[in-house]
Design a protein around this motif. Sequence first.
Motif, PDB file in Angstrom:
ATOM      1  N   GLU A  22       0.822  -1.210   0.000  1.00  0.00           N
ATOM      2  CA  GLU A  22       0.000   0.000   0.000  1.00  0.00           C
ATOM      3  C   GLU A  22       0.859   1.264   0.000  1.00  0.00           C
ATOM      4  O   GLU A  22       0.462   2.281  -0.577  1.00  0.00           O
ATOM      5  N   ARG A  23       2.002   1.198   0.638  1.00  0.00           N
ATOM      6  CA  ARG A  23       2.927   2.336   0.570  1.00  0.00           C
ATOM      7  C   ARG A  23       3.383   2.553  -0.872  1.00  0.00           C
ATOM      8  O   ARG A  23       3.461   3.701  -1.341  1.00  0.00           O
ATOM      9  N   TYR A  24       3.699   1.463  -1.575  1.00  0.00           N
ATOM     10  CA  TYR A  24       4.105   1.590  -2.976  1.00  0.00           C
ATOM     11  C   TYR A  24       2.999   2.221  -3.813  1.00  0.00           C
ATOM     12  O   TYR A  24       3.255   3.021  -4.722  1.00  0.00           O
ATOM     13  N   ILE A  25       1.737   1.831  -3.532  1.00  0.00           N
ATOM     14  CA  ILE A  25       0.615   2.401  -4.270  1.00  0.00           C
ATOM     15  C   ILE A  25       0.524   3.903  -4.009  1.00  0.00           C
ATOM     16  O   ILE A  25       0.388   4.707  -4.944  1.00  0.00           O
ATOM     17  N   ALA A  26       0.606   4.302  -2.734  1.00  0.00           N
ATOM     18  CA  ALA A  26       0.529   5.725  -2.388  1.00  0.00           C
ATOM     19  C   ALA A  26       1.690   6.500  -3.000  1.00  0.00           C
ATOM     20  O   ALA A  26       1.510   7.621  -3.514  1.00  0.00           O
ATOM     21  N   ILE A  27       2.883   5.915  -2.959  1.00  0.00           N
ATOM     22  CA  ILE A  27       4.062   6.577  -3.516  1.00  0.00           C
ATOM     23  C   ILE A  27       3.932   6.735  -5.025  1.00  0.00           C
ATOM     24  O   ILE A  27       4.283   7.774  -5.598  1.00  0.00           O
ATOM     25  N   TYR A  28       3.383   5.700  -5.706  1.00  0.00           N
ATOM     26  CA  TYR A  28       3.246   5.790  -7.158  1.00  0.00           C
ATOM     27  C   TYR A  28       2.242   6.878  -7.534  1.00  0.00           C
ATOM     28  O   TYR A  28       2.460   7.621  -8.503  1.00  0.00           O
ATOM     29  N   VAL A  29       1.138   6.985  -6.772  1.00  0.00           N
ATOM     30  CA  VAL A  29       0.169   8.052  -7.045  1.00  0.00           C
ATOM     31  C   VAL A  29       0.824   9.410  -6.852  1.00  0.00           C
ATOM     32  O   VAL A  29       0.636  10.333  -7.667  1.00  0.00           O
ATOM     33  N   TRP A  30       1.612   9.563  -5.784  1.00  0.00           N
ATOM     34  CA  TRP A  30       2.315  10.830  -5.548  1.00  0.00           C
ATOM     35  C   TRP A  30       3.262  11.139  -6.696  1.00  0.00           C
ATOM     36  O   TRP A  30       3.354  12.279  -7.161  1.00  0.00           O
ATOM     37  N   ASN A  31       3.968  10.106  -7.191  1.00  0.00           N
ATOM     38  CA  ASN A  31       4.865  10.303  -8.328  1.00  0.00           C
ATOM     39  C   ASN A  31       4.105  10.741  -9.577  1.00  0.00           C
ATOM     40  O   ASN A  31       4.598  11.555 -10.366  1.00  0.00           O
ATOM     41  N   ILE A  32       2.891  10.196  -9.767  1.00  0.00           N
ATOM     42  CA  ILE A  32       2.063  10.615 -10.896  1.00  0.00           C
ATOM     43  C   ILE A  32       1.708  12.098 -10.777  1.00  0.00           C
ATOM     44  O   ILE A  32       1.827  12.863 -11.744  1.00  0.00           O
ATOM     45  N   LEU A  33       1.276  12.498  -9.586  1.00  0.00           N
ATOM     46  CA  LEU A  33       0.895  13.893  -9.384  1.00  0.00           C
ATOM     47  C   LEU A  33       2.085  14.839  -9.539  1.00  0.00           C
ATOM     48  O   LEU A  33       1.913  16.000  -9.926  1.00  0.00           O
ATOM     49  N   PRO A  38      -0.052   2.801  12.176  1.00  0.00           N
ATOM     50  CA  PRO A  38       0.063   1.493  12.842  1.00  0.00           C
ATOM     51  C   PRO A  38       0.065   0.352  11.824  1.00  0.00           C
ATOM     52  O   PRO A  38      -0.675   0.371  10.852  1.00  0.00           O
ATOM     53  N   ASP A  39       0.914  -0.641  12.085  1.00  0.00           N
ATOM     54  CA  ASP A  39       1.075  -1.766  11.155  1.00  0.00           C
ATOM     55  C   ASP A  39       0.794  -3.064  11.907  1.00  0.00           C
ATOM     56  O   ASP A  39       1.628  -3.564  12.655  1.00  0.00           O
ATOM     57  N   GLU A  40      -0.394  -3.622  11.727  1.00  0.00           N
ATOM     58  CA  GLU A  40      -0.810  -4.846  12.428  1.00  0.00           C
ATOM     59  C   GLU A  40      -1.377  -5.831  11.412  1.00  0.00           C
ATOM     60  O   GLU A  40      -2.597  -5.909  11.215  1.00  0.00           O
ATOM     61  N   PRO A  41      -0.524  -6.577  10.734  1.00  0.00           N
ATOM     62  CA  PRO A  41      -0.976  -7.468   9.657  1.00  0.00           C
ATOM     63  C   PRO A  41      -1.886  -8.582  10.163  1.00  0.00           C
ATOM     64  O   PRO A  41      -1.651  -9.153  11.230  1.00  0.00           O
ATOM     65  N   GLY A  49      -5.839   3.167  -5.854  1.00  0.00           N
ATOM     66  CA  GLY A  49      -4.714   4.086  -5.699  1.00  0.00           C
ATOM     67  C   GLY A  49      -5.144   5.452  -5.195  1.00  0.00           C
ATOM     68  O   GLY A  49      -4.655   5.930  -4.154  1.00  0.00           O
ATOM     69  N   PRO A  50      -6.085   6.134  -5.887  1.00  0.00           N
ATOM     70  CA  PRO A  50      -6.562   7.422  -5.369  1.00  0.00           C
ATOM     71  C   PRO A  50      -7.209   7.318  -3.988  1.00  0.00           C
ATOM     72  O   PRO A  50      -7.077   8.236  -3.173  1.00  0.00           O
ATOM     73  N   LYS A  51      -7.894   6.196  -3.721  1.00  0.00           N
ATOM     74  CA  LYS A  51      -8.531   6.027  -2.415  1.00  0.00           C
ATOM     75  C   LYS A  51      -7.492   6.014  -1.301  1.00  0.00           C
ATOM     76  O   LYS A  51      -7.657   6.683  -0.268  1.00  0.00           O
ATOM     77  N   PRO A  54      -6.279   2.936   4.798  1.00  0.00           N
ATOM     78  CA  PRO A  54      -7.525   3.662   5.082  1.00  0.00           C
ATOM     79  C   PRO A  54      -8.180   3.246   6.393  1.00  0.00           C
ATOM     80  O   PRO A  54      -8.654   4.101   7.153  1.00  0.00           O
ATOM     81  N   ASP A  55      -8.211   1.945   6.682  1.00  0.00           N
ATOM     82  CA  ASP A  55      -8.858   1.470   7.902  1.00  0.00           C
ATOM     83  C   ASP A  55      -8.076   1.881   9.148  1.00  0.00           C
ATOM     84  O   ASP A  55      -8.665   2.228  10.177  1.00  0.00           O
ATOM     85  N   LYS A  56      -6.743   1.834   9.066  1.00  0.00           N
ATOM     86  CA  LYS A  56      -5.932   2.218  10.220  1.00  0.00           C
ATOM     87  C   LYS A  56      -6.060   3.705  10.523  1.00  0.00           C
ATOM     88  O   LYS A  56      -6.151   4.118  11.685  1.00  0.00           O
ATOM     89  N   LEU A  57      -6.060   4.524   9.485  1.00  0.00           N
ATOM     90  CA  LEU A  57      -6.197   5.956   9.705  1.00  0.00           C
ATOM     91  C   LEU A  57      -7.597   6.312  10.180  1.00  0.00           C
ATOM     92  O   LEU A  57      -7.776   7.228  10.983  1.00  0.00           O
ATOM     93  N   ASP A  58      -8.590   5.577   9.715  1.00  0.00           N
ATOM     94  CA  ASP A  58      -9.953   5.794  10.188  1.00  0.00           C
ATOM     95  C   ASP A  58     -10.063   5.488  11.676  1.00  0.00           C
ATOM     96  O   ASP A  58     -10.718   6.205  12.432  1.00  0.00           O
TER      97      ASP A  58
END
Length: 325
Positions: A198-209, A286-289, A256-258, A306-310
């Motif tokens: 998920e970090r890779y997804i967020a980073i890739y979206v940031w790179n797109i922007l 928090p990281d609790e797999p 990705g945008p979500k 999204p769930d952790k931040l919520d």
Amino acid sequence: MMDIDEGIQHSTLSSFADDTNINQNVKSLEDVEELQKDLNTVYNWARKNNMVFNNDKFELLRCGPLENLKSPTDIYTEDGQAISTSREVQCLGVYLSEYGKFQRHFQETVKKANKVAGWILRTFGTREAECLVTQWKALVQSILDYCSQLWSPHKVADIQALESVQRLFTRQIRGMKSLDYWSRLKSLKMYSQQRRRERYIAIYVWNILEGLVPNPSGIVLHPSDRAGRQCARRAPPSQAPHKIKTLLGYSFNINGPKIFNCLPKEPRDKKGCSVEVFKRDLAEIPDEPPVTGYSQLCRAVSNSIPDKLDLEQRDTGLRRCGGPP
């Protein structure tokens, strides 16, 4: 090969090294004919350039529910042989299926990563963290990370299967066997596999922007003075069948945008900086797999960002109201 797509009128052609794919949205018999015409154009290009395609390596992947167009139609090689239809094909190391799922890829990834992890443990007699974690990052993690923005799973069973590779490996490190998996990750300063994806997804979206990478998904910036920099929200077509909505809902185009939009405002608004600066603010989530034996301890619905931040936002609201932390 820069001009291999010249003359292609109806299809999309992509090449990387010696792999070439040609794709066409087929909804009628006329579309089948157009795809064959574009293929013939590529065959003509090969003859002009004194090249020969290996017909034995041709694969045809038919996706979608239009069975009336699959069985009675064929696509042909240069010498008139019908190209055999495959239910799954491997494209640049990722297994694609006719149903748009990545189940085969999950299985092959877990199998390959376990094999390499086992080789490390058999080859190196030491169980010191510095050595084993270095070997893990160099030889195993790349297998689990490769192209994960595309195939990142959403089913708990698939998430746990990928997580089990790291969970079993870290248990062999000196001093880690008595710790639960969440504690091992904190001690070794490692992320869970789901968090990494998920970090890779967020980073890739940031790179797109930031305009640093291509934007094939058509992600659009939707800034707001109050909420900060966000992506325009996307959703599957309302009239699509349930299975299609599920596939699209967890695809990079929508997921990705979500994930990016749910990040705190500060990292989303970072501009003109390095990726490393953007990544720093993602480390506090928090990281609790959800691995076997620990899932019931998770207070959030899942370990997704999204769930952790919520959950954090709900906890913050309770503390402000004088409720339990």
